[in-house]
Write an enzyme that holds these catalytic residues in place. Structure first.
Site, PDB file in Angstrom:
ATOM      1  N   CYS A 109     -14.678  -7.292 -48.820  1.00 34.03           N
ATOM      2  CA  CYS A 109     -15.271  -7.665 -50.101  1.00 34.03           C
ATOM      3  C   CYS A 109     -15.555  -9.159 -50.109  1.00 34.03           C
ATOM      4  CB  CYS A 109     -14.299  -7.319 -51.236  1.00 34.03           C
ATOM      5  SG  CYS A 109     -14.850  -7.946 -52.829  1.00 34.03           S
ATOM      6  N   GLY A 119     -24.668 -14.486 -20.287  1.00 33.36           N
ATOM      7  CA  GLY A 119     -25.570 -13.867 -21.243  1.00 33.36           C
ATOM      8  C   GLY A 119     -25.672 -14.579 -22.569  1.00 33.36           C
ATOM      9  N   THR A 120     -25.655 -15.932 -22.523  1.00 35.12           N
ATOM     10  CA  THR A 120     -25.838 -16.676 -23.767  1.00 35.12           C
ATOM     11  C   THR A 120     -26.854 -17.783 -23.564  1.00 35.12           C
ATOM     12  OG1 THR A 120     -24.765 -17.966 -25.522  1.00 35.12           O
ATOM     13  CG2 THR A 120     -23.821 -18.159 -23.311  1.00 35.12           C
ATOM     14  N   VAL A 161     -20.758  -9.345 -31.726  1.00 34.72           N
ATOM     15  CA  VAL A 161     -20.037  -8.649 -32.802  1.00 34.72           C
ATOM     16  C   VAL A 161     -20.066  -7.136 -32.567  1.00 34.72           C
ATOM     17  CG1 VAL A 161     -20.583 -10.471 -34.466  1.00 34.72           C
ATOM     18  CG2 VAL A 161     -22.133  -8.529 -34.225  1.00 34.72           C
ATOM     19  N   GLN A 218     -19.273 -14.160 -28.375  1.00 34.74           N
ATOM     20  CA  GLN A 218     -20.042 -14.442 -29.586  1.00 34.74           C
ATOM     21  C   GLN A 218     -20.553 -13.128 -30.177  1.00 34.74           C
ATOM     22  OE1 GLN A 218     -22.832 -18.079 -28.958  1.00 34.74           O
ATOM     23  NE2 GLN A 218     -22.493 -17.219 -26.924  1.00 34.74           N
ATOM     24  N   HIS A 263     -17.393 -14.737 -33.633  1.00 35.36           N
ATOM     25  CA  HIS A 263     -18.323 -14.482 -34.739  1.00 35.36           C
ATOM     26  C   HIS A 263     -18.032 -13.180 -35.470  1.00 35.36           C
ATOM     27  CE1 HIS A 263     -21.371 -17.152 -32.375  1.00 35.36           C
ATOM     28  NE2 HIS A 263     -20.420 -17.850 -32.947  1.00 35.36           N
TER      29      HIS A 263
HETATM   30  C1  BV8 Z   1     -20.498 -23.527 -38.189  1.00 31.38           C
HETATM   31  C2  BV8 Z   1     -22.831 -13.321 -36.112  1.00 31.38           C
HETATM   32  C3  BV8 Z   1     -20.336 -25.280 -39.711  1.00 31.38           C
HETATM   33  C4  BV8 Z   1     -23.815 -12.733 -37.053  1.00 31.38           C
HETATM   34  C5  BV8 Z   1     -23.829 -15.365 -35.234  1.00 31.38           C
HETATM   35  C6  BV8 Z   1     -23.079 -28.197 -34.357  1.00 31.38           C
HETATM   36  C7  BV8 Z   1     -21.749 -27.969 -34.720  1.00 31.38           C
HETATM   37  C8  BV8 Z   1     -21.429 -26.982 -35.650  1.00 31.38           C
HETATM   38  C9  BV8 Z   1     -22.444 -26.193 -36.232  1.00 31.38           C
HETATM   39  C10 BV8 Z   1     -23.755 -26.434 -35.876  1.00 31.38           C
HETATM   40  C11 BV8 Z   1     -24.073 -27.419 -34.952  1.00 31.38           C
HETATM   41  N1  BV8 Z   1     -25.422 -27.414 -34.809  1.00 31.38           N
HETATM   42  C12 BV8 Z   1     -25.963 -26.463 -35.586  1.00 31.38           C
HETATM   43  C13 BV8 Z   1     -24.987 -25.856 -36.268  1.00 31.38           C
HETATM   44  C14 BV8 Z   1     -25.175 -24.769 -37.228  1.00 31.38           C
HETATM   45  C15 BV8 Z   1     -25.147 -23.386 -36.570  1.00 31.38           C
HETATM   46  C16 BV8 Z   1     -25.898 -23.338 -35.278  1.00 31.38           C
HETATM   47  O1  BV8 Z   1     -25.304 -23.416 -34.186  1.00 31.38           O
HETATM   48  N2  BV8 Z   1     -27.207 -23.188 -35.353  1.00 31.38           N
HETATM   49  C17 BV8 Z   1     -28.018 -23.110 -34.151  1.00 31.38           C
HETATM   50  C18 BV8 Z   1     -28.964 -21.920 -34.227  1.00 31.38           C
HETATM   51  C19 BV8 Z   1     -28.751 -24.426 -33.988  1.00 31.38           C
HETATM   52  N3  BV8 Z   1     -23.786 -22.957 -36.350  1.00 31.38           N
HETATM   53  C20 BV8 Z   1     -23.153 -22.335 -37.379  1.00 31.38           C
HETATM   54  O2  BV8 Z   1     -23.635 -22.199 -38.481  1.00 31.38           O
HETATM   55  C21 BV8 Z   1     -21.752 -21.823 -37.090  1.00 31.38           C
HETATM   56  N4  BV8 Z   1     -20.916 -22.286 -38.151  1.00 31.38           N
HETATM   57  O3  BV8 Z   1     -20.362 -24.232 -37.243  1.00 31.38           O
HETATM   58  O4  BV8 Z   1     -20.264 -23.900 -39.469  1.00 31.38           O
HETATM   59  C22 BV8 Z   1     -19.205 -25.555 -40.596  1.00 31.38           C
HETATM   60  C23 BV8 Z   1     -18.295 -26.506 -40.188  1.00 31.38           C
HETATM   61  C24 BV8 Z   1     -17.252 -26.792 -41.022  1.00 31.38           C
HETATM   62  C25 BV8 Z   1     -17.110 -26.112 -42.230  1.00 31.38           C
HETATM   63  C26 BV8 Z   1     -18.034 -25.140 -42.617  1.00 31.38           C
HETATM   64  C27 BV8 Z   1     -19.078 -24.844 -41.796  1.00 31.38           C
HETATM   65  C28 BV8 Z   1     -21.718 -20.305 -37.148  1.00 31.38           C
HETATM   66  C29 BV8 Z   1     -22.487 -19.729 -35.991  1.00 31.38           C
HETATM   67  C30 BV8 Z   1     -22.280 -18.207 -35.952  1.00 31.38           C
HETATM   68  C31 BV8 Z   1     -23.544 -17.512 -36.421  1.00 31.38           C
HETATM   69  N5  BV8 Z   1     -23.375 -16.051 -36.242  1.00 31.38           N
HETATM   70  N6  BV8 Z   1     -23.558 -14.061 -35.093  1.00 31.38           N
HETATM   71  C32 BV8 Z   1     -24.643 -11.684 -36.375  1.00 31.38           C
HETATM   72  O5  BV8 Z   1     -24.420 -11.386 -35.179  1.00 31.38           O
HETATM   73  O6  BV8 Z   1     -25.512 -11.149 -37.071  1.00 31.38           O
HETATM   74  S1  BV8 Z   1     -24.692 -16.140 -34.021  1.00 31.38           S
HETATM   75  C33 BV8 Z   1     -25.590 -14.984 -33.093  1.00 31.38           C
HETATM   76  O7  BV8 Z   1     -26.224 -15.772 -32.085  1.00 31.38           O
HETATM   77  C34 BV8 Z   1     -24.771 -13.977 -32.290  1.00 31.38           C
HETATM   78  O8  BV8 Z   1     -23.386 -14.118 -32.376  1.00 31.38           O
HETATM   79  C35 BV8 Z   1     -25.211 -14.292 -30.854  1.00 31.38           C
HETATM   80  O9  BV8 Z   1     -24.316 -13.931 -29.898  1.00 31.38           O
HETATM   81  C36 BV8 Z   1     -25.310 -15.749 -31.004  1.00 31.38           C
HETATM   82  C37 BV8 Z   1     -25.803 -16.614 -29.925  1.00 31.38           C
HETATM   83  O10 BV8 Z   1     -26.881 -16.007 -29.314  1.00 31.38           O
HETATM   84  P1  BV8 Z   1     -26.635 -15.512 -27.799  1.00 31.38           P
HETATM   85  O11 BV8 Z   1     -25.409 -14.666 -27.749  1.00 31.38           O
HETATM   86  O12 BV8 Z   1     -26.685 -16.700 -26.914  1.00 31.38           O
HETATM   87  O13 BV8 Z   1     -27.857 -14.561 -27.617  1.00 31.38           O
HETATM   88  P2  BV8 Z   1     -29.334 -15.020 -27.236  1.00 31.38           P
HETATM   89  O14 BV8 Z   1     -30.247 -13.872 -27.478  1.00 31.38           O
HETATM   90  O15 BV8 Z   1     -29.634 -16.349 -27.864  1.00 31.38           O
HETATM   91  O16 BV8 Z   1     -29.257 -15.274 -25.666  1.00 31.38           O
HETATM   92  C38 BV8 Z   1     -29.042 -14.175 -24.811  1.00 31.38           C
HETATM   93  C39 BV8 Z   1     -29.225 -14.736 -23.417  1.00 31.38           C
HETATM   94  O17 BV8 Z   1     -28.929 -13.695 -22.492  1.00 31.38           O
HETATM   95  C40 BV8 Z   1     -30.655 -15.173 -23.149  1.00 31.38           C
HETATM   96  O18 BV8 Z   1     -30.623 -16.488 -22.613  1.00 31.38           O
HETATM   97  C41 BV8 Z   1     -31.162 -14.171 -22.094  1.00 31.38           C
HETATM   98  O19 BV8 Z   1     -31.976 -14.812 -21.130  1.00 31.38           O
HETATM   99  C42 BV8 Z   1     -29.889 -13.696 -21.463  1.00 31.38           C
HETATM  100  N7  BV8 Z   1     -29.926 -12.309 -20.961  1.00 31.38           N
HETATM  101  C43 BV8 Z   1     -30.675 -11.266 -21.430  1.00 31.38           C
HETATM  102  N8  BV8 Z   1     -30.378 -10.152 -20.707  1.00 31.38           N
HETATM  103  C44 BV8 Z   1     -29.418 -10.515 -19.795  1.00 31.38           C
HETATM  104  C45 BV8 Z   1     -29.139 -11.874 -19.961  1.00 31.38           C
HETATM  105  N9  BV8 Z   1     -28.232 -12.529 -19.196  1.00 31.38           N
HETATM  106  C46 BV8 Z   1     -27.588 -11.813 -18.246  1.00 31.38           C
HETATM  107  N10 BV8 Z   1     -27.797 -10.485 -18.042  1.00 31.38           N
HETATM  108  C47 BV8 Z   1     -28.710  -9.815 -18.780  1.00 31.38           C
HETATM  109  N11 BV8 Z   1     -28.918  -8.507 -18.544  1.00 31.38           N
HETATM  110 ZN    ZN Z   2     -13.146  -6.901 -54.043  1.00 31.06          ZN
END
Ligand code: BV8
Ligand code: ZN
Length: 257
Positions: A130, A190-191, A106, A104, A122
């Site tokens: 563009c 890590g997610t 980038v 996930q 992602h």
């Molecule tokens: C889509 C790029 C629909 C940008 C990112 C159900 C089905 C479909 C969609 C949805 C759905 N429910 C809700 C949705 C909408 C939405 C969504 O999921 N919202 C959530 C918040 C509720 N999903 C979307 O919009 C997706 N699109 O499905 O479109 C559609 C369908 C048809 C037609 C048109 C449209 C698009 C989602 C992509 C968003 N873009 N990133 C950017 O990076 O700026 S998401 C972003 O969050 C990053 O990619 C990141 O990776 C991702 C997830 O977060 P995590 O990677 O899990 O990171 P997080 O900090 O949360 O967790 C880290 C974990 O690591 C923690 O638990 C921590 O404890 C642990 N950790 C920390 N240190 C360590 C560790 N573990 C191990 N070792 C360590 N050292």
């Molecule tokens: Zn252009």
């Protein structure tokens, strides 16, 4: 060396015998490289509301703010190194007949660590395009400016990442779903399991008979679906799992030959 942990007999058995292994990583796998995660206390999102910045609406409303956030992140990621977890995952790629790495993230750190094939659900912060004509602006062609730039066609140049509300790249999602449905071992690393459809992958794997293991320092939104959870840092766990796998598979090769 970090905390030691014991590898369960079940995990050991499947590491030794698996034909196909699938891995999903999130921001936590890059945390030990110094890249802030999205939801930890000091995570990127702590400073910004993700729905303010990582959406097409936010970019349309304030291209400079969104572009400068990504420029800052791009500089930050370019300045860090892959950690031992990324390097171990690159080593995993040659341990099994079939190995699929899905991320996930980038931040391009899996590729920089030497992973031969990375499926980026992602997108990639090094890629820009563009927003109007989709002309790519990769690497140095992407303006390192802190304010948004226009394409020769007049459209805004946007980060090549998938924003909330945007569809994931079809091919990458298909490959990910196929690999999750056809593996003996699925590692979720890590997610926090909050973002869909990526968070569905471990469930698809479990539903299709895979042994599903979470490596995450805290409980995630999908921990309940795992066969086991290893609540330790990925840069500690993954090198140990790689060494164990190498020993298992070398010894089984020598006994079978
Ligand atoms: C889509 C790029 C629909 C940008 C990112 C159900 C089905 C479909 C969609 C949805 C759905 N429910 C809700 C949705 C909408 C939405 C969504 O999921 N919202 C959530 C918040 C509720 N999903 C979307 O919009 C997706 N699109 O499905 O479109 C559609 C369908 C048809 C037609 C048109 C449209 C698009 C989602 C992509 C968003 N873009 N990133 C950017 O990076 O700026 S998401 C972003 O969050 C990053 O990619 C990141 O990776 C991702 C997830 O977060 P995590 O990677 O899990 O990171 P997080 O900090 O949360 O967790 C880290 C974990 O690591 C923690 O638990 C921590 O404890 C642990 N950790 C920390 N240190 C360590 C560790 N573990 C191990 N070792 C360590 N050292
Ligand atoms: Zn252009």
């Amino acid at each position: 060396m970090g905390a030691s942990f014991s590898i369960s007999p079940q995990l050991s058995q499947v590491l030794g015998a698996a034909e196909a292994v699938c891995v999903l990583t999130g921001a936590g796998v890059s945390a030990e490289s110094g890249v802030p995660t999205f939801r930890d206390a000091d995570g990127l999102w702590a400073k910004y509301n993700p729905y303010e910045l990582a959406t097409p609406q936010a970019f349309a409303a304030n291209p400079d703010l969104v572009w400068s956030w990504y420029s800052w992140r791009r500089e930050r990621v370019a300045a860090v190194q892959p950690n031992a977890g990324h390097v171990a995952l690159a080593g995993f790629a040659s341990m099994f007949p079939r190995f699929t790495l899905i991320t996930q993230n980038v931040d391009n750190l899996h590729a920089r660590a030497g992973s031969p094939e990375v499926h980026e659900l992602h997108g990639n912060i090094e890629h820009s395009r563009c927003a109007s004509c989709s002309l790519p602006y990769h690497g140095d062609a992407a303006p390192r400016s802190s304010i948004a730039q226009r394409c020769s066609c007049g459209g805004w140049i946007r980060p090549g990442v998938v924003w909330f509300g945007e569809s994931l790249p079809e091919r990458e999602l298909l490959v990910a779903r196929e690999a999750a449905a056809n593996c003996a071992l699925f590692l979720s690393i890590g997610t926090s399991g909050q973002v869909y459809p990526a968070a569905e992958l471990p469930l698809i794997a479990r539903h299709n008979g895979a042994y599903v293991v979470e490596i995450n320092t805290e409980a995630s939104a999908i921990s309940e679906h795992m066969h086991e959870c290893i609540a330790l840092p990925s840069a500690t766990v993954l090198p140990v799992l790689l060494d164990h796998t190498r020993a298992l598979r070398n010894s089984s090769r020598s006994t079978s030959s």
